[in-house]
Design an enzyme around this catalytic site. Sequence first.
Site, PDB file in Angstrom:
ATOM      1  N   ASP A  83      75.283  54.227  19.372  1.00 55.88           N
ATOM      2  CA  ASP A  83      76.276  54.080  20.433  1.00 55.88           C
ATOM      3  C   ASP A  83      77.511  53.333  19.947  1.00 55.88           C
ATOM      4  OD1 ASP A  83      74.679  55.291  22.499  1.00 55.88           O
ATOM      5  OD2 ASP A  83      73.457  53.479  22.500  1.00 55.88           O
ATOM      6  N   HIS A 142      68.213  48.232  19.262  1.00 53.81           N
ATOM      7  CA  HIS A 142      67.738  49.371  20.042  1.00 53.81           C
ATOM      8  C   HIS A 142      66.348  49.064  20.562  1.00 53.81           C
ATOM      9  CE1 HIS A 142      66.520  53.513  21.049  1.00 53.81           C
ATOM     10  NE2 HIS A 142      67.796  53.793  21.075  1.00 53.81           N
TER      11      HIS A 142
END
Length: 432
Positions: A367, A309
């Site tokens: 995600d 991320h």
Amino acid sequence: MAENKPKTATLSFGNKVLELPMMSPVSGPDVIDIRKLYAEGDVFTYDPGFTSTASCSSDITFIDGDKGELLYRGYPIDQLAEKSHYLEVCYLLLYGELPTAVQLDAFETRITRHTMVHEQMHYFFRGFRRDSHPMATMVGVVGAMSAFYHDSTDVNDPWQREVAAIRMIAKVPTIAAMAYKYSIGQPFVYPKNSLDYASNFIHMCFSVPAEDYEVNPILSRAMDRIFTLHADHEQNASTSTVRLAGSSGANPFACIAAGIACLWGPAHGGANQACLEMLREIGTVDRIPEFIKRAKDKDDPFRLMGFGHRVYKNFDPRAKVMKESADEVLGLLGIEDNETLKVAKELERIALEDEYFVSKKLYPNVDFYSGIILDAMGFPTSMFTPVFALSRTVGWIAQWKEMIGDPTQKIGRPRQLYIGASERNYIDVENR
């Protein structure tokens, strides 16, 4: 006793020396106040992507990427995901504190009673092609809300801002479900006041008038967690878009539509869709080594989606909660033998053990798991980002309301480093 002097930063360039004030947040690094840098020093700063620039002050959400920490109004995201639910989190983000039982009941009632959309909006949908992406439809319909709800577009009226906030939290799920139904050629399903927020959305997406539909509480809880984990995420691209649009005085519906448009980008809200598409591209477990090799090759453009991320440098605090929900949903639906799921689980195992991924902190993020859950529930990949958009609506609204009430806020006007031609004279066409 000597008083503590305010901290300053000294900037020297050419024959100028500037003392710039420094500001200390509750959490996070100190901030150098450069608001008078141009006026006093006749220079700008250069910060592509604004990755080192604080564009505002905020008391809504805090992220510590090194610690893997996400706080809504000071409350850790894992506690909220475990003990709270989405509408309570909405109240917290909007008003700053957790509600009392009476306040929560009143808030939930207000949201529930505003879930229906203006009946004429049904005709508005018919202007779109049936194969339109649901996000394209949502951008248009949410932006058009200002044409249907004239009594909540005055940003200078606190009550109209409040009404607009309630309407959007209540109606965006209905609009998202309508966009989905329209894309698959099924009739719109009206909201049901007897259902909770997450169950109502699932019901509007998957029920049909011809038969009864019962929402499974495990699926409802998983959906509620998805909403909660995505409710806000500090000054990301779409939130900054909402604030920038709002800084001009644009009505709230237009600002949220702008946020939805920004979220649509594959580098932002489309990441969970891209992740699932990657898992399907890999196809089977035996092909994983081939793609792992490609991911490690810096000359290969292939990248593993759903790992690592930009902000979190340790781990994504939302991913652990989402993984638990994924296990519950997949267990309930009995699809552990699904080939895509097998690929996902093997990739997850490798990412947590392989030295390459561990050293680069390429752990599975939110995600990675949210796409698996939404796919298992029956959502097509085109609906992943609309679900993200309705989750994030409350965060956008909270940030927008905070910006409107900030007396230091000005219309957004970033500067540039101009590298084009210097001034030159026009040449008549016959002489060129």
